[in-house]
Design an enzyme around this catalytic site. Structure first.
Site, PDB file in Angstrom:
ATOM      1  N   TRP A 288       0.805  -1.218   0.000  1.00  0.00           N
ATOM      2  CA  TRP A 288       0.000   0.000   0.000  1.00  0.00           C
ATOM      3  C   TRP A 288       0.842   1.275   0.000  1.00  0.00           C
ATOM      4  O   TRP A 288       0.875   2.001  -0.987  1.00  0.00           O
ATOM      5  CB  TRP A 288      -0.940  -0.033   1.209  1.00  0.00           C
ATOM      6  CG  TRP A 288      -1.630   1.254   1.528  1.00  0.00           C
ATOM      7  CD1 TRP A 288      -2.080   2.180   0.638  1.00  0.00           C
ATOM      8  CD2 TRP A 288      -1.954   1.769   2.822  1.00  0.00           C
ATOM      9  NE1 TRP A 288      -2.674   3.237   1.301  1.00  0.00           N
ATOM     10  CE2 TRP A 288      -2.605   3.013   2.637  1.00  0.00           C
ATOM     11  CE3 TRP A 288      -1.763   1.296   4.110  1.00  0.00           C
ATOM     12  CZ2 TRP A 288      -3.058   3.776   3.712  1.00  0.00           C
ATOM     13  CZ3 TRP A 288      -2.230   2.059   5.168  1.00  0.00           C
ATOM     14  CH2 TRP A 288      -2.864   3.285   4.965  1.00  0.00           C
TER      15      TRP A 288
ATOM     16  N   SER B 124     -13.797  -4.606   0.779  1.00  0.00           N
ATOM     17  CA  SER B 124     -12.935  -3.951   1.766  1.00  0.00           C
ATOM     18  C   SER B 124     -13.695  -2.823   2.443  1.00  0.00           C
ATOM     19  O   SER B 124     -14.279  -1.969   1.762  1.00  0.00           O
ATOM     20  CB  SER B 124     -11.670  -3.401   1.092  1.00  0.00           C
ATOM     21  OG  SER B 124     -10.854  -2.717   2.027  1.00  0.00           O
TER      22      SER B 124
ATOM     23  N   TYR C  83      -3.060   2.358  -5.480  1.00  0.00           N
ATOM     24  CA  TYR C  83      -1.804   2.557  -4.776  1.00  0.00           C
ATOM     25  C   TYR C  83      -0.774   3.192  -5.712  1.00  0.00           C
ATOM     26  O   TYR C  83      -0.427   2.618  -6.748  1.00  0.00           O
ATOM     27  CB  TYR C  83      -1.258   1.249  -4.221  1.00  0.00           C
ATOM     28  CG  TYR C  83      -2.144   0.571  -3.190  1.00  0.00           C
ATOM     29  CD1 TYR C  83      -3.174   1.249  -2.544  1.00  0.00           C
ATOM     30  CD2 TYR C  83      -1.955  -0.764  -2.859  1.00  0.00           C
ATOM     31  CE1 TYR C  83      -3.980   0.625  -1.604  1.00  0.00           C
ATOM     32  CE2 TYR C  83      -2.756  -1.400  -1.915  1.00  0.00           C
ATOM     33  CZ  TYR C  83      -3.769  -0.699  -1.302  1.00  0.00           C
ATOM     34  OH  TYR C  83      -4.571  -1.322  -0.375  1.00  0.00           O
TER      35      TYR C  83
ATOM     36  N   GLY D 254       3.239  -4.804   5.311  1.00  0.00           N
ATOM     37  CA  GLY D 254       4.100  -4.186   4.307  1.00  0.00           C
ATOM     38  C   GLY D 254       5.524  -4.122   4.812  1.00  0.00           C
ATOM     39  O   GLY D 254       5.819  -4.497   5.947  1.00  0.00           O
TER      40      GLY D 254
END
Length: 336
Positions: free
Chosen positions: A21, A152, A54, A285
């Site tokens: 992200w 989401s 993103y 991440g």
């Protein structure tokens, strides 16, 4: 690495899933991003999550390059659609049939693959009939461009409607991707019970609360230079809800709990979300390969009930639990 079934399906994914992200295409140079992906693969992570928005599509391109040459059948690649992409024209956003059908083609091209394993509605679109969106997803599944569908930050009621339509149309809606951490538990009262009933799993983002649960932010002190709290590209906005002395002080008090468990604070945070049996994976991440190696140590960890209770005692009333926050985080109108 441990692997879990995603929803009521036969698809297994790595319980630590690599997400790109706020890193690929913006914060991290491409060669470092590739090193992080390689570290993830070496650690047994087979599942990779991204989105077209993103870095305005750059993140998908970077991930596609990083995964080039890997056996496609051994990977699970996820992406999403909703937020504005490209020049941000009137139809470059939302979940209209036009935007969804064009977006899947763009994502597949950037990811250098014929299909994604999971295609997710990045938010609920209040301005497009849900039937239109679900029909588009059904067609994408029938065309073989996506194997499964997810959502989401949808509310429990929205997930119920989506699952009902998906069943009518003959495809599987199997996942929800909400924010979830020790500090942000808004899904527990409504989204999780509904999901369990419907055969939907959670793929949770921000299990470390944008880095707050690592303990690197000290109460009464400026954030470390180069940290997410100083990132004006988006990271600082996301983290600011946790950047107050009460929260930061309580987080520091988690250090003895992590030490007792033999974990770093980041590992404790990731392990904590994985204790929820409706969570299929924690999205993690990385801006450096070392972070990947550290985070994967949370896989397979079992936290004793007494330890879970101590975490609750330490954090107390700074935990956000209001289920209405899910709806509050969704756009009231389509973002242009």
């Amino acid at each position: 690495m441990d692997y879990r079934y995603l929803g009521n399906s036969g698809l297994k994914i790595s319980e630590i899933t690599y997400g790109n992200w706020l890193t690929h295409g913006s914060q991290v140079e491409n060669d470092m991003a590739t090193q992080c992906v390689r570290a993830a693969l070496e650690a047994g992570i087979s599942t990779f999550d991204t989105a077209d928005v993103y870095a305005n599509t750059k993140a998908e391109t970077v991930l596609g390059e990083a995964l080039k040459g890997e056996r496609r059948e051994s990977l699970e690649i996820f992406t999403k659609v909703y937020w504005p992409t490209g020049p941000g024209g009137k139809n470059d956003t939302g979940l209209s049939r036009k935007h969804v059908m064009e977006s899947i083609n763009g994502s597949l091209q950037r990811l250098q693959t014929d299909y994604v394993d999971l295609y997710q509605a990045h938010r609920y679109d209040t301005e497009t009939p849900l039937e239109e969106t679900m029909q588009a997803f059904a067609d994408i599944v029938r065309q073989g461009k996506a194997l499964y569908i997810g959502v989401s930050e949808w509310t429990a009621d929205q997930i119920r409607e989506g699952v009902a339509l998906s069943r009518e149309l003959g495809f599987q809606l199997i996942s929800s991707q909400p924010q979830y951490s020790m500090l942000w538990r808004v899904i527990e009262d409504e989204v999780v019970p509904a999901s369990k009933e419907l055969g939907v799993s959670q793929i949770v983002w921000s299990p470390i609360a944008q880095g707050v649960l690592t303990g690197k932010y000290q109460p009464g002190q400026k954030p470390p230079e180069g940290s997410r709290a100083t990132d004006e590209k988006g990271g600082a906005d996301m983290i600011k809800r946790f950047m107050n002395d009460d929260v930061l002080t309580r987080v520091q008090n988690l250090k003895p709990v992590a030490d007792e468990a033999g974990l770093t604070m980041a590992q404790l945070a990731v392990a904590w979300v994985l204790q929820n049996d409706n969570v299929a994976a924690a999205l993690v991440g990385a801006s450096r390969p070392e972070q990947v190696h550290e985070n994967v140590k949370a896989a397979g960890v079992r936290l004793e009930p007494e330890l879970m209770a101590r975490i609750d005692d330490v954090l107390g009333d700074v935990v956000e639990r209001d289920p209405a926050r899910t709806a509050e985080n969704a756009p009231r109108t389509r973002v242009a």
